[in-house]
Design an enzyme around this catalytic site. Sequence first.
Site, PDB file in Angstrom:
ATOM      1  N   ASP A  80       0.816  -1.272   0.005  1.00  0.00           N
ATOM      2  CA  ASP A  80       0.130   0.089  -0.009  1.00  0.00           C
ATOM      3  C   ASP A  80       0.992   1.106  -0.034  1.00  0.00           C
ATOM      4  O   ASP A  80       2.046   1.130   0.367  1.00  0.00           O
ATOM      5  CB  ASP A  80      -0.884  -0.084   1.081  1.00  0.00           C
ATOM      6  CG  ASP A  80      -1.803  -1.082   1.418  1.00  0.00           C
ATOM      7  OD1 ASP A  80      -2.205  -1.636   0.107  1.00  0.00           O
ATOM      8  OD2 ASP A  80      -2.413  -1.462   2.428  1.00  0.00           O
TER       9      ASP A  80
HETATM   10  N1  URA Z   1      -1.027  -6.042   4.172  1.00  0.00           N
HETATM   11  C1  URA Z   1      -1.529  -4.859   4.103  1.00  0.00           C
HETATM   12  O1  URA Z   1      -2.386  -4.593   4.793  1.00  0.00           O
HETATM   13  N2  URA Z   1      -0.902  -3.845   3.419  1.00  0.00           N
HETATM   14  C2  URA Z   1       0.155  -4.120   2.623  1.00  0.00           C
HETATM   15  O2  URA Z   1       0.384  -3.300   1.817  1.00  0.00           O
HETATM   16  C3  URA Z   1       0.790  -5.420   2.779  1.00  0.00           C
HETATM   17  C4  URA Z   1      -0.004  -6.302   3.291  1.00  0.00           C
END
Ligand code: URA
Length: 219
Positions: A80
């Site tokens: 993310d």
């Molecule tokens: N889990 C999440 O919530 N976000 C990420 O970027 C990776 C794993």
Amino acid sequence: MRAGRVAVDGARVRDAALRLADGAAVVLDGVAVVERGPRYFMLHKPAGCVCATSDGVHPTVLELVPEAERDGLHVVGRLDLDVTGLVLLTDDGEWSHRVTAPRRKCPKTYLAELAEPLAEAAAASLRAGVRLRGEERETRPAAVETVGDRQGRYHQVKRMVAAVGNRVLTLHRERVGPVDLDPSLAPGAWRSLTAEEVAGLAACGPPAVPSEGTSQGPS
Ligand code: URA
């Protein structure tokens, strides 16, 4: 080739059907044409960069790699926008499929800071697997280790933590399969993967399932 711009092993060639021998030296307009093998990189993703090849709003992780290396690369398993840590880049689609295919269950390790201390019952739920909204099955068992007052280590993260009534404040990916984020890489820095790391990721399999209630190290 018909214009006589190509030479192979020092001799001008005009036949486009010519089969090249291994190691043939090809020159176009006097400049050596070097076949580039597949490329594999690790990158320390900073917060605020998107894991995409292009984005109208945010800088992309690919823009952290020099332009000469960027061509044809894609991100292997996204993080993310706000998440930091280990990101893999390659131009080898088959390899990235091996690393990310859900059936291979290649484990990832995250360091997370939580809004609240992780209750033992919540950790137990994460270890057992939780049902996320909109999903038909429980998440796979996660290895959870509390490494400070308010931190945990697990995979599939923000929603799992929300599902047990807590909230992720920061999330950092430390490891994918057998490969750790190189501690010498500052945020935004990258390096090529070693041949051993490339092979280790291609062979990556599921983690050992932690036994219920037992504190586990990174999977
Ligand atoms: N889990 C999440 O919530 N976000 C990420 O970027 C990776 C794993």
